[in-house]
Motif scaffolding. Structure first.
Motif, mmCIF file in Angstrom:
data_model
loop_
_atom_site.group_PDB
_atom_site.id
_atom_site.type_symbol
_atom_site.label_atom_id
_atom_site.label_comp_id
_atom_site.label_asym_id
_atom_site.label_seq_id
_atom_site.Cartn_x
_atom_site.Cartn_y
_atom_site.Cartn_z
ATOM 1 N N MET A 1 0.847 -1.182 0.000
ATOM 2 C CA MET A 1 0.000 0.000 0.000
ATOM 3 C C MET A 1 0.891 1.242 0.000
ATOM 4 O O MET A 1 1.840 1.328 0.764
ATOM 5 C CB MET A 1 -0.899 -0.010 1.239
ATOM 6 N N PRO A 2 0.582 2.247 -0.866
ATOM 7 C CA PRO A 2 1.409 3.454 -0.919
ATOM 8 C C PRO A 2 1.394 4.199 0.404
ATOM 9 O O PRO A 2 0.442 4.141 1.158
ATOM 10 C CB PRO A 2 0.726 4.304 -2.001
ATOM 11 N N VAL A 3 2.469 4.905 0.644
ATOM 12 C CA VAL A 3 2.590 5.697 1.859
ATOM 13 C C VAL A 3 1.943 7.058 1.622
ATOM 14 O O VAL A 3 2.105 7.660 0.567
ATOM 15 C CB VAL A 3 4.082 5.876 2.238
ATOM 16 N N PHE A 4 1.198 7.530 2.603
ATOM 17 C CA PHE A 4 0.536 8.834 2.517
ATOM 18 C C PHE A 4 1.586 9.929 2.602
ATOM 19 O O PHE A 4 2.353 10.003 3.546
ATOM 20 C CB PHE A 4 -0.487 8.974 3.648
ATOM 21 N N LYS A 5 1.646 10.763 1.570
ATOM 22 C CA LYS A 5 2.571 11.892 1.551
ATOM 23 C C LYS A 5 1.755 13.179 1.496
ATOM 24 O O LYS A 5 0.959 13.351 0.584
ATOM 25 C CB LYS A 5 3.488 11.812 0.337
ATOM 26 N N PRO A 6 1.945 14.065 2.463
ATOM 27 C CA PRO A 6 1.211 15.325 2.449
ATOM 28 C C PRO A 6 1.505 16.114 1.174
ATOM 29 O O PRO A 6 2.614 16.066 0.665
ATOM 30 C CB PRO A 6 1.732 16.079 3.675
ATOM 31 N N PRO A 7 0.519 16.834 0.661
ATOM 32 C CA PRO A 7 0.759 17.645 -0.523
ATOM 33 C C PRO A 7 1.612 18.853 -0.164
ATOM 34 O O PRO A 7 1.867 19.121 1.004
ATOM 35 C CB PRO A 7 -0.653 18.085 -0.928
ATOM 36 N N GLN A 8 2.039 19.588 -1.162
ATOM 37 C CA GLN A 8 2.871 20.761 -0.946
ATOM 38 C C GLN A 8 2.032 21.997 -0.624
ATOM 39 O O GLN A 8 2.483 23.108 -0.805
ATOM 40 C CB GLN A 8 3.733 21.006 -2.190
ATOM 41 N N ILE A 9 0.796 21.798 -0.203
ATOM 42 C CA ILE A 9 -0.067 22.912 0.166
ATOM 43 C C ILE A 9 -0.480 22.740 1.615
ATOM 44 O O ILE A 9 -0.144 21.756 2.250
ATOM 45 C CB ILE A 9 -1.294 23.011 -0.776
ATOM 46 N N SER A 10 -1.223 23.694 2.108
ATOM 47 C CA SER A 10 -1.614 23.718 3.514
ATOM 48 C C SER A 10 -2.269 22.424 3.976
ATOM 49 O O SER A 10 -3.023 21.803 3.236
ATOM 50 C CB SER A 10 -2.603 24.864 3.750
ATOM 51 N N MET A 11 -1.970 22.042 5.192
ATOM 52 C CA MET A 11 -2.674 20.958 5.861
ATOM 53 C C MET A 11 -2.873 21.402 7.301
ATOM 54 O O MET A 11 -1.950 21.918 7.924
ATOM 55 C CB MET A 11 -1.898 19.648 5.810
ATOM 56 N N ILE A 12 -4.069 21.213 7.783
ATOM 57 C CA ILE A 12 -4.378 21.596 9.151
ATOM 58 C C ILE A 12 -4.264 20.344 10.019
ATOM 59 O O ILE A 12 -4.820 19.299 9.673
ATOM 60 C CB ILE A 12 -5.795 22.192 9.239
ATOM 61 N N LYS A 13 -3.556 20.464 11.138
ATOM 62 C CA LYS A 13 -3.384 19.332 12.045
ATOM 63 C C LYS A 13 -4.031 19.678 13.379
ATOM 64 O O LYS A 13 -3.828 20.756 13.927
ATOM 65 C CB LYS A 13 -1.901 19.037 12.246
ATOM 66 N N THR A 14 -4.816 18.728 13.886
ATOM 67 C CA THR A 14 -5.392 18.859 15.219
ATOM 68 C C THR A 14 -4.964 17.635 16.016
ATOM 69 O O THR A 14 -4.219 16.792 15.510
ATOM 70 C CB THR A 14 -6.933 18.958 15.166
ATOM 71 N N LYS A 15 -5.458 17.507 17.213
ATOM 72 C CA LYS A 15 -5.070 16.375 18.071
ATOM 73 C C LYS A 15 -5.316 15.031 17.386
ATOM 74 O O LYS A 15 -4.439 14.179 17.356
ATOM 75 C CB LYS A 15 -5.830 16.452 19.397
ATOM 76 N N SER B 1 -13.785 7.996 -8.379
ATOM 77 C CA SER B 1 -13.794 6.780 -7.564
ATOM 78 C C SER B 1 -13.219 7.086 -6.183
ATOM 79 O O SER B 1 -11.999 6.988 -5.979
ATOM 80 C CB SER B 1 -12.986 5.666 -8.226
ATOM 81 N N PRO B 2 -14.090 7.459 -5.234
ATOM 82 C CA PRO B 2 -13.601 7.786 -3.885
ATOM 83 C C PRO B 2 -12.808 6.643 -3.248
ATOM 84 O O PRO B 2 -11.819 6.893 -2.555
ATOM 85 C CB PRO B 2 -14.882 8.067 -3.096
ATOM 86 N N GLN B 3 -13.220 5.411 -3.502
ATOM 87 C CA GLN B 3 -12.515 4.262 -2.911
ATOM 88 C C GLN B 3 -11.098 4.136 -3.475
ATOM 89 O O GLN B 3 -10.136 3.953 -2.730
ATOM 90 C CB GLN B 3 -13.303 2.960 -3.140
ATOM 91 N N GLU B 4 -10.971 4.222 -4.795
ATOM 92 C CA GLU B 4 -9.650 4.116 -5.426
ATOM 93 C C GLU B 4 -8.753 5.283 -5.032
ATOM 94 O O GLU B 4 -7.568 5.098 -4.781
ATOM 95 C CB GLU B 4 -9.776 4.032 -6.949
ATOM 96 N N PHE B 5 -9.340 6.475 -5.002
ATOM 97 C CA PHE B 5 -8.562 7.652 -4.619
ATOM 98 C C PHE B 5 -7.975 7.463 -3.222
ATOM 99 O O PHE B 5 -6.787 7.673 -3.003
ATOM 100 C CB PHE B 5 -9.418 8.921 -4.663
ATOM 101 N N ALA B 6 -8.802 7.077 -2.265
ATOM 102 C CA ALA B 6 -8.337 6.898 -0.882
ATOM 103 C C ALA B 6 -7.242 5.841 -0.813
ATOM 104 O O ALA B 6 -6.226 6.034 -0.146
ATOM 105 C CB ALA B 6 -9.501 6.528 0.023
ATOM 106 N N LYS B 7 -7.453 4.741 -1.502
ATOM 107 C CA LYS B 7 -6.444 3.674 -1.479
ATOM 108 C C LYS B 7 -5.127 4.140 -2.072
ATOM 109 O O LYS B 7 -4.057 3.783 -1.587
ATOM 110 C CB LYS B 7 -6.973 2.449 -2.216
ATOM 111 N N CYS B 8 -5.182 4.966 -3.124
ATOM 112 C CA CYS B 8 -3.963 5.482 -3.759
ATOM 113 C C CYS B 8 -3.133 6.341 -2.824
ATOM 114 O O CYS B 8 -1.914 6.408 -2.961
ATOM 115 C CB CYS B 8 -4.305 6.278 -5.012
ATOM 116 N N ILE B 9 -3.775 7.027 -1.901
ATOM 117 C CA ILE B 9 -3.013 7.861 -0.962
ATOM 118 C C ILE B 9 -2.873 7.187 0.404
ATOM 119 O O ILE B 9 -2.486 7.821 1.383
ATOM 120 C CB ILE B 9 -3.596 9.286 -0.851
ATOM 121 N N GLY B 10 -3.185 5.894 0.448
ATOM 122 C CA GLY B 10 -2.938 5.111 1.656
ATOM 123 C C GLY B 10 -3.923 5.318 2.778
ATOM 124 O O GLY B 10 -3.579 5.172 3.952
#
Length: 178
Positions: free
Chosen positions: A1-15, A33-42
């Protein structure tokens, strides 16, 4: 399974959450394809977010604007809400465009059924508020929800939104940032 890599744009992190905006290409993949998209980004895909109304809003409102180089894409995309420990897409939030001349921006959001009443959207909106406070153009956040959607109203009120207007079938709440 691919590893999730944050994009080069803003990401908000909470607890418990990562709130991540989708690029134009990611948004297209997500509606195809929401299912395929999610799987592609792990990630575990959302179980309920991509309904017909959401697809239409993305196709008719978000995509035409996200590709306009004169507009800020962060205000024209869906931000996915990721539960960190489960690596699952559990919700989504978006803007209804950039701040208007008065600095007002409107948000819309949804949470997967299995994650409702767990504080996910309350935490998401709190993170979004914190991020928006860094943008001098944003002075007010607005949200409109169904008048009988007590859970949504409660989420907004927990984040200090106040009822601004009541309509026959909806309620508008606002939060002043400045």
């Amino acid at each position: 399974m691919p590893v999730f890599k944050p994009p080069q744009i803003s990401m908000i992190k909470t607890k418990r959450l990562l709130i991540r905006p989708l690029t134009g290409d990611e948004l297209k993949k997500h509606i195809d394809s929401p299912q395929e998209f999610a799987k592609c980004i792990g990630l575990v895909p959302s179980q309920t977010l991509m309904d017909k109304n959401t697809q239409e809003a993305i196709l008719n409102d978000l995509l035409p604007n996200i590709e306009d180089s004169n507009k800020d894409p962060l205000f024209y995309t869906m931000w996915i809400v990721i539960e960190k420990s489960e690596r699952a897409i559990v919700g989504g939030i978006c803007f209804h465009g950039e701040p208007d001349v008065n600095g007002e921006v409107e948000i819309g959001y949804g949470t997967d059924y299995g994650y409702r009443n767990k504080g996910i959207m309350t935490e998401t909106i709190a993170g979004l508020i914190h991020w928006l406070k860094t943008d001098d153009k944003v002075k007010v956040i607005r949200a409109e929800t169904e008048a009988d959607n007590n859970s949504s109203i409660r989420v907004l009120e927990k984040n200090n939104f106040k009822i601004f207007q009541r309509k026959d079938d909806s309620v508008i709440l606002k939060l002043k940032l400045q």
